[in-house]
Design a protein around this motif. Structure first.
Motif, short mmCIF file in Angstrom:
data_model
loop_
_atom_site.label_atom_id
_atom_site.label_comp_id
_atom_site.label_asym_id
_atom_site.label_seq_id
_atom_site.Cartn_x
_atom_site.Cartn_y
_atom_site.Cartn_z
N GLN A 2 0.84 -1.20 0.00
CA GLN A 2 0.00 0.00 0.00
C GLN A 2 0.87 1.25 0.00
O GLN A 2 1.89 1.31 0.68
N SER A 7 -4.84 5.50 2.72
CA SER A 7 -6.13 5.00 3.19
C SER A 7 -6.93 6.12 3.85
O SER A 7 -6.41 6.89 4.65
N SER A 8 -8.20 6.23 3.49
CA SER A 8 -9.14 7.22 4.04
C SER A 8 -8.80 8.66 3.66
O SER A 8 -9.28 9.58 4.29
N SER A 29 -7.26 4.14 -5.59
CA SER A 29 -8.53 3.50 -5.22
C SER A 29 -8.29 2.15 -4.57
O SER A 29 -8.92 1.80 -3.57
N ASP A 31 -5.83 1.27 -2.87
CA ASP A 31 -5.26 1.49 -1.53
C ASP A 31 -6.22 2.19 -0.58
O ASP A 31 -5.83 2.58 0.52
N GLY A 32 -7.47 2.38 -0.99
CA GLY A 32 -8.47 2.94 -0.10
C GLY A 32 -8.62 4.44 -0.13
O GLY A 32 -9.29 5.03 0.71
#
Length: 90
Positions: A2, A7-8, A29, A31-32
């Protein structure tokens, strides 16, 4: 693996419709990361007013900005007009 810290997060990515931009959007995307992908019709990067108007639509913070948009004028550097050069480099 990642990407660090994606993320987030929310990313604004220009040029996501093809090539390197499309690959970056897919990876973010995966990887969040939430990815905002403006089209040319939505955002004119050569206009400060357009950028300000587009960005003012968002209520959430944009954590990452990636500019992969590009314009390619098919001419040598000496054949480009000043306007074409400005648009290419914008």
């Amino acid at each position: 693996m990642q990407a660090v810290g994606t993320s987030s997060r929310i990313a604004l990515l220009t040029g996501a419709s093809g090539g390197i931009g499309r690959a970056i959007a897919a990876r973010l995307s995966q990887d969040g990361c939430g990815v905002i992908e403006p089209s040319r019709g939505e955002l004119d990067l050569s206009s400060q007013e357009s950028v300000v108007a587009y960005m003012s639509r968002f209520t959430m913070p944009v954590d990452v900005l990636i500019n992969c948009a590009g314009i390619n004028r098919l001419a040598s550097g000496v054949e480009l007009s000043d306007d074409d050069l400005a648009i290419t480099l914008a």
